[in-house]
Scaffold this active site. Structure first.
Site, mmCIF file in Angstrom:
data_model
loop_
_atom_site.group_PDB
_atom_site.id
_atom_site.type_symbol
_atom_site.label_atom_id
_atom_site.label_comp_id
_atom_site.label_asym_id
_atom_site.label_seq_id
_atom_site.Cartn_x
_atom_site.Cartn_y
_atom_site.Cartn_z
ATOM 1 N N LYS A 1 -8.619 -16.247 -30.720
ATOM 2 C CA LYS A 1 -9.426 -16.894 -28.679
ATOM 3 C C LYS A 1 -8.620 -18.102 -28.178
ATOM 4 O O LYS A 1 -8.483 -18.788 -28.166
ATOM 5 C CB LYS A 1 -11.190 -16.786 -28.329
ATOM 6 C CG LYS A 1 -10.638 -16.344 -26.879
ATOM 7 C CD LYS A 1 -12.948 -16.234 -26.341
ATOM 8 C CE LYS A 1 -13.537 -17.426 -26.906
ATOM 9 N NZ LYS A 1 -14.624 -17.062 -25.946
ATOM 10 N N GLY B 1 -9.607 -15.357 -20.552
ATOM 11 C CA GLY B 1 -8.199 -15.623 -21.555
ATOM 12 C C GLY B 1 -8.391 -14.568 -22.606
ATOM 13 O O GLY B 1 -8.408 -13.476 -22.298
ATOM 14 N N ASP C 1 -26.507 -15.129 -23.298
ATOM 15 C CA ASP C 1 -25.489 -13.819 -22.688
ATOM 16 C C ASP C 1 -24.793 -12.711 -23.906
ATOM 17 O O ASP C 1 -24.109 -12.757 -24.566
ATOM 18 C CB ASP C 1 -23.466 -14.303 -22.148
ATOM 19 C CG ASP C 1 -22.996 -13.741 -21.549
ATOM 20 O OD1 ASP C 1 -23.139 -12.630 -20.988
ATOM 21 O OD2 ASP C 1 -21.616 -14.004 -22.297
ATOM 22 N N VAL D 1 -6.888 -12.574 -26.325
ATOM 23 C CA VAL D 1 -7.509 -12.883 -27.981
ATOM 24 C C VAL D 1 -6.483 -11.754 -28.929
ATOM 25 O O VAL D 1 -5.872 -10.843 -28.379
ATOM 26 C CB VAL D 1 -9.108 -12.048 -28.438
ATOM 27 C CG1 VAL D 1 -9.238 -12.176 -29.901
ATOM 28 C CG2 VAL D 1 -9.957 -12.785 -27.604
ATOM 29 N N GLY E 1 -9.799 -11.156 -21.185
ATOM 30 C CA GLY E 1 -11.134 -11.254 -19.987
ATOM 31 C C GLY E 1 -10.799 -12.413 -19.269
ATOM 32 O O GLY E 1 -9.710 -12.384 -19.098
ATOM 33 N N GLY E 2 -11.428 -12.506 -19.062
ATOM 34 C CA GLY E 2 -11.398 -13.632 -17.228
ATOM 35 C C GLY E 2 -11.464 -14.819 -18.322
ATOM 36 O O GLY E 2 -10.804 -16.021 -17.753
ATOM 37 N N LEU F 1 -5.340 -8.667 -29.287
ATOM 38 C CA LEU F 1 -6.000 -8.109 -29.057
ATOM 39 C C LEU F 1 -6.988 -7.456 -27.756
ATOM 40 O O LEU F 1 -7.411 -6.225 -27.917
ATOM 41 C CB LEU F 1 -7.253 -8.217 -30.278
ATOM 42 C CG LEU F 1 -6.525 -9.028 -31.493
ATOM 43 C CD1 LEU F 1 -7.340 -9.371 -32.924
ATOM 44 C CD2 LEU F 1 -6.278 -7.255 -32.555
ATOM 45 N N GLY F 2 -7.179 -8.635 -26.700
ATOM 46 C CA GLY F 2 -8.080 -8.016 -26.230
ATOM 47 C C GLY F 2 -7.336 -9.460 -25.147
ATOM 48 O O GLY F 2 -6.955 -10.552 -25.253
#
Length: 641
Positions: free
Chosen positions: A358, A342, A457, A344, A339-340, A336-337
């Site tokens: 995730k 890891g 965040d 998903v 990032g830094g 699905l996506g």
């Protein structure tokens, strides 16, 4: 194996087995048998036994998730998935407990609205109980209050022009003789016992009957090593929990055992207790292979997880092993996506529920941030907080299993088609509802949990949207837990995302870090939702060194060239005005000048005229006189040139 090692193995094994032959009366006994076997009372409720513990009854006498609080009060309190329940009756024979929601006791208008949720691996609803649905903030499609006085209505205005009522079951209400569609801001489901539900169905529904039904509660069936406990008690033992490692314990007169008081199988006069054999084998293996050091490190990590699970009880999500994670994600086939942290992946639980998994990049160390995220989100239960369904902590492999959000993150949709009011972009009404939802989630984190949680965040990437675009706050990796009365946090290092970090987080001269740091991040996000960054990109000719909020503030104040879209409705213009005003209030440089999330919700849901004009954040440029700002802002927001 080398002959010398074979000899050492044999001698060490014989020595360990001989040690196990020492009679139990000579072994150290911590008194668990006497302590856990003694009668336990809480708030005057009879004699209570395993799996419950609390008051003066230690946790090793019970099962994680069954702690009773308020034992000196009028009724015991059992907390399940962050929801507090009054314990009305305990049936050890049937393994059931009858409870009623504390927040709905003698009231139908609690401060926070959320569904009744359970830890399915511990508690189950009984089939005879039925759900009632409480509908809050209901209005017609035109935004007007419901014109009829229904018998099932009750007083609880979510905003100034709303109605609230209840219905049996989970279906949305159908009101005879009233054709206009009805919408409600929040609908929560609460079980009631069968008798109370039948009375509500056959009688004229009223607020009195509703309160009686909620107070009568509903029953839950529990699962807490039931079979093992029955075997233990039949052998003369007392049920409990071994804390290290976390496992069932049968406390007997001659010491604790893993299953029953007769679980020590005797062979040739040598007592071979299963736990002792396992321990002996591990010691021998470590000694022969010289891997004790690495094993101790793994055991220490596992011990931390087991301690976490025990301390959080029913609040702790289900733990999965890595092979189960691979099955859930079909070997990580649907990404699905990324990032830094890891990647998903989309997954499916055994019962068919869609989830987002995730998977973190392989990490070393204690995994403090990882367990911090698990611990923080496990304390929450709110419609605007993402549900953590499980986690994996297996050596350096770690993963989090969340409920699946079909509309992904706010960031994915916020600039889908250019400016905030361009075709294909989220409607202003939807943006407004998202802003309100996130504010409600933060209000809950800051004041609705048993422990105050500061997220640290808040940004569009961490706001997930379900199929109805209901926002859910996610990613608690940087969250900080503190007491409700703790106003200022000790130094914990700079944390957050550039562009959303409050000034006091990276420079203590602006003040101490607190829940007001989340409010700053929220304000920056709301300004971005309203199109502040796009305004700067398209219209500003100032140097890039100026912060975009400073430029937007200047554009609004001096109304340079900015106008609302000529096709925007008056309602959308008012929504945009509110979001700009609230955003600037939230990003005030001094934390004490920022409103609480309760005040933010009040401003968003109230009239535009009731919102005072915020001063200019002085971090970026000197404040302007309020009268000049007020008239200029009014002119700008009305779209006049």
């Amino acid at each position: 194996m080398h002959p010398k090692l074979n000899r050492r193995y044999f001698l060490l094994l014989i020595s360990l087995l001989l040690i196990q032959h020492v009679p139990g009366s000579l072994c150290q006994n911590g008194g668990e048998y006497e302590t856990c076997g003694a009668p336990f009372q809480c708030a005057g409720m009879g004699e209570i036994s395993y799996p419950f513990y609390g008051g003066n009854r230690p946790n090793y006498c019970g099962y994680p998730g069954f702690q009773l609080s308020n034992c000196q009060g009028d009724v015991p309190i059992l907390t399940i998935s962050s929801i507090r329940y009054r314990v009305l009756e305990i049936d050890n024979t049937g393994k059931t407990v009858r409870v009623a929601r504390e927040d709905l006791w003698n009231t139908t208008c609690p401060r926070f609205l959320y569904n009744t949720t359970l830890e399915e691996n511990i508690f189950l609803f009984l089939p005879n109980d039925q759900n009632i649905t409480l509908h809050y903030g209901c209005f017609t499609s035109s935004g007007q209050p419901i014109p009829l006085q229904l018998p099932s209505m009750f007083p609880c205005n979510v905003n100034r022009t709303s109605s609230s009522f209840f219905t049996l079951g989970g279906a949305f209400p159908s009101i005879p003789g009233f054709g206009a569609p009805i919408r409600c801001e929040t609908n929560i489901s609460v079980p009631v016992n069968e008798t109370a539900a039948r009375l509500l169905a056959v009688s004229s529904a009223s607020i009195v009957l509703l309160q009686d039904a909620l107070a009568s509660g509903f029953s839950l069936q529990w699962s807490a090593n039931n079979t093992a406990c029955e075997n233990c008690t039949q052998s003369g033992g007392v049920c409990g929990t071994n804390l290290d490692p976390l496992s069932f314990a049968c406390y007997c007169a001659n010491g604790p055992f893993s299953s029953t008081c007769n679980s020590a199988e005797t062979e040739n006069g040598v007592s071979l207790g299963i736990p002792s054999i396992i321990t002996s084998s591990i010691i021998i293996f470590c000694y022969l292979k010289r891997q004790c050091s690495s094993r101790e490190s793994i055991q220490e990590s596992n011990r931390k997880v087991e301690t976490f699970l025990l301390n959080h009880g029913s609040l702790a999500p289900k733990r999965y092993n890595y092979s189960e994670i691979k099955q859930i994600t079909k070997s990580f086939s649907d990404k699905l996506g990324q990032g830094g942290y890891g990647s998903v992946y989309k997954g499916v639980l055994p019962k068919g529920r869609l989830v987002a998994v995730k998977v973190l990049n392989e990490v070393k160390g204690s995994g403090k941030d990882f367990m911090n995220e698990v611990g923080s989100i496990s304390r929450t239960s709110h419609v605007n907080i993402v549900n953590l369904l499980g986690f994996c902590y297996e050596r350096n492999r770690r993963a989090l299993i969340y409920e699946f959000m079909p509309n992904k993150s706010l960031e994915k949709l916020m600039y889908k088609s250019g400016s905030p009011n361009s075709e294909g972009h989220l409607e202003w009404k939807t943006l407004y509802q998202i802003a309100v939802g996130v504010a409600q989630g933060l209000e809950y984190l800051h004041g609705g949990c048993n422990t105050r949680i500061i997220h640290f965040d808040i940004k569009p990437q961490n706001i997930l949207l379900d199929e109805d675009f209901c926002p859910k706050i996610s990613d608690f990796g940087l969250a900080k837990l503190c007491g409700k009365k703790q106003s200022i946090l000790s130094t914990i290092g700079t944390r957050g995302t550039i562009g959303y970090i409050a000034p006091e987080v990276f420079c203590r001269n602006f003040g101490g870090m607190s829940y007001k740091s989340d409010i700053y991040s929220y304000g920056m996000m709301v300004l971005e939702m309203a199109g502040a960054k796009k305004i700067v990109e398209v219209r500003s000719t100032k140097s890039s060194e100026n912060h975009f909020t400073d430029q937007v503030y200047e554009l609004i104040v001096v109304r340079e060239t900015m106008k609302f879209d000529e096709f925007m409705s008056s309602e959308d213009k008012e929504t945009a005005k509110k979001m700009f005003l609230v955003g600037f209030w939230c990003i005030q440089t001094t934390p004490s000048d920022r409103p609480s999330m309760t005040k933010v919700i009040e401003m968003l849901k109230g009239s535009l005229e009731s919102i005072e004009v915020p001063p200019k954040p002085f971090l970026f440029s000197p404040r302007m006189p309020t009268p000049y700002f007020s008239s200029s802002l009014s002119t700008y927001l009305d779209g006049e040139s």
